[in-house]
Write an enzyme that holds these catalytic residues in place. Structure first.
Site, PDB file in Angstrom:
ATOM      1  N   TYR A 171       6.452  -8.711   8.525  1.00 50.24           N
ATOM      2  CA  TYR A 171       6.074  -7.303   8.650  1.00 50.24           C
ATOM      3  C   TYR A 171       6.314  -6.835  10.082  1.00 50.24           C
ATOM      4  CZ  TYR A 171       3.442  -8.033   4.283  1.00 50.24           C
ATOM      5  OH  TYR A 171       3.067  -8.332   3.003  1.00 50.24           O
ATOM      6  N   ASP A 231      -7.089   1.213   8.424  1.00 51.58           N
ATOM      7  CA  ASP A 231      -5.787   1.845   8.587  1.00 51.58           C
ATOM      8  C   ASP A 231      -5.988   3.348   8.711  1.00 51.58           C
ATOM      9  OD1 ASP A 231      -6.328   2.726   6.016  1.00 51.58           O
ATOM     10  OD2 ASP A 231      -4.872   1.413   5.049  1.00 51.58           O
ATOM     11  N   ARG A 248      -3.941  -5.368   7.989  1.00 52.44           N
ATOM     12  CA  ARG A 248      -4.993  -4.491   8.515  1.00 52.44           C
ATOM     13  C   ARG A 248      -6.091  -5.291   9.202  1.00 52.44           C
ATOM     14  NH1 ARG A 248      -7.377  -1.727   3.660  1.00 52.44           N
ATOM     15  NH2 ARG A 248      -6.365  -3.357   2.442  1.00 52.44           N
ATOM     16  N   ASP A 253       0.831  -1.198   0.000  1.00 60.22           N
ATOM     17  CA  ASP A 253       0.000   0.000   0.000  1.00 60.22           C
ATOM     18  C   ASP A 253       0.872   1.256   0.000  1.00 60.22           C
ATOM     19  OD1 ASP A 253      -2.282  -1.522   0.038  1.00 60.22           O
ATOM     20  OD2 ASP A 253      -2.506  -1.440   2.227  1.00 60.22           O
TER      21      ASP A 253
END
Length: 324
Positions: free
Chosen positions: A141, A155, A256, A113
């Site tokens: 991550y 988010d 998310r 993203d």
């Protein structure tokens, strides 16, 4: 005349026998028009076994790391540290322009993203055949989620739409909830995503305030570690509302969604405020190129190639002009 006709008839029968195609009776299912069902996909964490009758996938090229340009720019994979605000397509377009004249094919192996940073694998030329193999690798991550606030996009890209109490959440609650969100999971894509449903991207319907039915997908989370952020100024009696995390997961996992699920599991809500991809397979973001450094190296390689071609052309013209 009768003898001549008999000879012609015998020749015609012989030729017809030679040209007659082999007749293979169709299977009962094929005769009824029933298609053979596709085998089910392997469970998360189990590597896909390719059909031996099909051509095996090409071996993964060793990605070019920072400071080590590839020998062949037209068949290379690159590790890139995507900056904040860039789309994955922006990175590909920038590199495609720098490689002009050497290759036209440039593609990334897994979208990040715009608000996320970190490792992005970009393939050029013949290496684009390995994109799917890179996509299938496990990812790691790190990031931060915020308790007590929810957003439509899960988010920080959309405004806060719901607030709930979070001060009651203990560190033990967080660890228990994160542990429950590991292993094989079924996860539905968020509405603010590029998944297509009924010929339309989900985010297009979400921007109109509409909701679509989404089919959950099998994913695997191998590690989900959480800790209170020491830098957050908004704290309660039990600590900070910002929670740092590290996640190891399979392809297709929405971080998310995991952040929002964690907030629900501890009796509150949560949304993602920061995300960085640190690993793809064995490749780490510490070895990645910056976009600027990679583009400069690609342009230098292209200019060097153009100089060599001009030199070779001049030498060939001089040789052709020299009398024998």
């Amino acid at each position: 005349a009768a003898d001549a006709r008999q000879v012609l008839d015998q020749g015609a029968q012989r030729d017809a026998g030679r040209r007659a195609p082999l007749h293979r009776p169709a299977s009962p299912a094929r005769a009824r028009g029933v298609k053979k069902p596709k085998p089910p996909p392997p469970p998360p964490g189990v590597p896909h076994v390719h059909n031996p009758r099909r051509r095996p996938p090409p071996p993964l090229p060793k990605p070019s790391i920072a400071g080590a340009p590839p020998a062949d720019w037209s068949a290379a994979a690159f590790l890139i540290d995507k900056p904040h605000g860039w789309t994955s397509f922006d990175v590909c377009a920038k590199l495609r322009g720098a490689l002009r004249g050497m290759t036209k094919k440039v593609g990334h192996a897994g979208t990040l993203d715009p608000a996320a940073t970190g490792l992005l694998v970009v393939c050029a030329g013949k290496a684009t055949k390995s994109v799917d193999s890179f996509v299938a690798l496990d990812k790691e991550y790190t990031g931060t989620l915020r308790l007590g606030q929810a957003t439509p996009s899960l988010d920080a890209e959309t405004a806060v739409s719901e607030e709930r109490e979070w001060e009651h959440v203990t560190d033990a609650d967080l660890s228990t909830a994160a542990s429950a969100l590991t292993g094989a999971l079924m996860q539905a894509p968020p509405m603010f995503s590029a998944v297509s449903v009924g010929g339309e991207r989900l985010y297009e319907a979400a921007r109109r305030g509409e909701t679509r039915m989404r089919v959950p997908r099998a994913v695997s989370v191998r590690a989900f570690e959480v800790s209170r952020s020491p830098t957050c100024s908004d704290t309660g009696p039990r600590g900070s509302r910002d929670i740092n995390f590290r996640i190891e997961c399979s392809k297709g996992t929405y971080i998310r969604v995991l952040a929002a699920d964690l907030g629900t599991a501890v009796g509150s809500v949560a949304h993602l405020v920061a995300l960085r991809r640190t690993r793809i397979g064995d490749a780490r973001v510490e070895d990645a190129w910056s976009v600027e450094a990679l583009v400069d190296a690609a342009r230098a390689a292209r200019e060097e190639r153009e100089r060599r071609e001009e030199t070779d052309t001049g030498a060939a013209d001089a040789a052709a002009a020299t009398p024998p």
